[in-house]
Design a protein around this motif. Structure first.
Motif, PDB file in Angstrom:
ATOM      1  N   GLY A 199      -1.090 -53.939   6.979  1.00  0.00           N
ATOM      2  CA  GLY A 199      -1.511 -55.147   7.694  1.00  0.00           C
ATOM      3  C   GLY A 199      -1.984 -56.224   6.750  1.00  0.00           C
ATOM      4  N   PHE A 200      -2.723 -55.828   5.703  1.00  0.00           N
ATOM      5  CA  PHE A 200      -3.206 -56.787   4.705  1.00  0.00           C
ATOM      6  C   PHE A 200      -2.042 -57.393   3.927  1.00  0.00           C
ATOM      7  CE2 PHE A 200      -4.918 -57.675   0.364  1.00  0.00           C
ATOM      8  CZ  PHE A 200      -5.775 -58.706   0.718  1.00  0.00           C
ATOM      9  N   GLY A 201      -1.075 -56.556   3.527  1.00  0.00           N
ATOM     10  CA  GLY A 201       0.111 -57.040   2.817  1.00  0.00           C
ATOM     11  C   GLY A 201       0.910 -58.022   3.648  1.00  0.00           C
ATOM     12  N   GLY A 202       1.096 -57.695   4.936  1.00  0.00           N
ATOM     13  CA  GLY A 202       1.826 -58.587   5.835  1.00  0.00           C
ATOM     14  C   GLY A 202       1.115 -59.915   6.033  1.00  0.00           C
ATOM     15  N   SER A 203      -0.219 -59.870   6.137  1.00  0.00           N
ATOM     16  CA  SER A 203      -1.007 -61.099   6.297  1.00  0.00           C
ATOM     17  C   SER A 203      -0.892 -61.988   5.057  1.00  0.00           C
ATOM     18  CB  SER A 203      -2.486 -60.746   6.539  1.00  0.00           C
ATOM     19  OG  SER A 203      -2.618 -59.962   7.701  1.00  0.00           O
ATOM     20  N   CYS A 204      -0.921 -61.357   3.872  1.00  0.00           N
ATOM     21  CA  CYS A 204      -0.769 -62.118   2.609  1.00  0.00           C
ATOM     22  C   CYS A 204       0.582 -62.833   2.570  1.00  0.00           C
ATOM     23  CB  CYS A 204      -0.883 -61.175   1.403  1.00  0.00           C
ATOM     24  SG  CYS A 204      -2.542 -60.534   1.120  1.00  0.00           S
TER      25      CYS A 204
END
Length: 283
Positions: A199-204
């Motif tokens: 989720g963090f990677g996708g948000s970045c």
């Protein structure tokens, strides 16, 4: 992984494309969801699911296959052994290289998906008289109007989105996994840390490249009504006539989708990979 990504995030992706392409029709994410449901029902949120599935399965299959190859290329460039663990920054660079190959299979399927998602708005705005409501009719329309190369409308903007975007995607994912692992092996992480890391990677990714994606959606959808200018021409037109904020239309559903869908993507990817590796090792 691609299937998990689509099933989880498709309604938010549909809202994103509608709001990017026709920002004046919707006041926000809730308004978009309510109007879509009233006008075309629950099925309206899953318009373009078939090409989205094809796009995500094809893109992620190529992406993760090439990710492994590109990791080896990065190892050669930095002059380390084939089995050496790469740093988070080096993994981000490998992911960025791999995305260039994934773009070639993603662009045609995403064009069909975006056109299906925004078909109702194209008819409402009077840009087209009658819409094509099936995958095959959209495919046939592209071939008849522009030939096979018509599927690559928006290729340059897709590349501009994918290459830097996946640097942040894999960089964010690996950094987050390093944080959760805190000295242990990353392979030992459970589903919750993987979900949060994905989720963090996708948000970045989406924070970094959202305006580029907005232009890509405009080019791919509005080219149904006639020839569009290229990336820079469309970018300048949108900024001049609608303002900079128009480039961020649909950001809220995108961020919700990015966290949920990419979390699901990486959990499915890591666990299916481990399962396959166990099967291979047993032979």
């Amino acid at each position: 992984g691609g299937t998990a990504c689509v099933v989880t995030g498709q309604p938010f992706d549909t809202a994103k494309v509608k709001m990017q392409t026709f920002p004046n029709m919707y006041k926000g994410i809730v308004d978009c969801f309510v109007k879509t449901y009233k006008q075309v029902g629950f099925r309206g949120f899953y318009k373009g699911t078939t090409p989205a599935l094809v796009a995500n399965i094809a893109e992620n299959s190529v992406l993760f296959m090439c990710y492994g190859f590109c990791q080896q290329i990065v190892r050669r460039i930095v002059g380390v052994d084939r089995k050496t663990k790469l740093s988070d920054l080096q993994n981000a660079a490998a992911g960025s290289f791999a995305s260039a190959f994934a773009t070639l299979v993603l662009c045609p399927t995403e064009l069909v998906k975006c056109r299906l998602q925004a078909m109702h708005e194209m008819q409402l705005s009077g840009k087209i008289i009658q819409g094509h409501n099936t995958v095959w009719s959209v495919v046939k329309g592209v071939i008849q109007k522009d030939g096979p190369l018509g599927f690559y409308r928006g290729l340059s903007s897709t590349l501009l989105r994918e290459v830097p975007g996946y640097f942040f995607f894999f960089g964010g994912y690996e950094l987050s996994r390093t944080f959760f692992a805190s000295g242990r092996s990353k392979d030992e992480l459970g589903p919750i840390p993987l979900l949060l890391s994905g989720g963090f990677g996708g948000s970045c990714l989406w924070i970094a490249v959202y305006p580029v994606d907005c232009i890509k959606s405009r080019i791919q959808v509005l080219s149904m009504a006639g020839k569009q200018t290229g990336f820079m021409g469309t970018f300048v037109t949108v900024v001049r006539t609608e303002g900079v904020l128009a480039l961020y239309s649909g950001l809220k559903p995108t961020m919700i989708r990015a966290f949920l869908a990419n979390g699901a993507l990486f959990v499915a990817y890591e666990y299916s990979r481990k399962l396959m590796m166990k099967q291979i090792d047993s032979y």
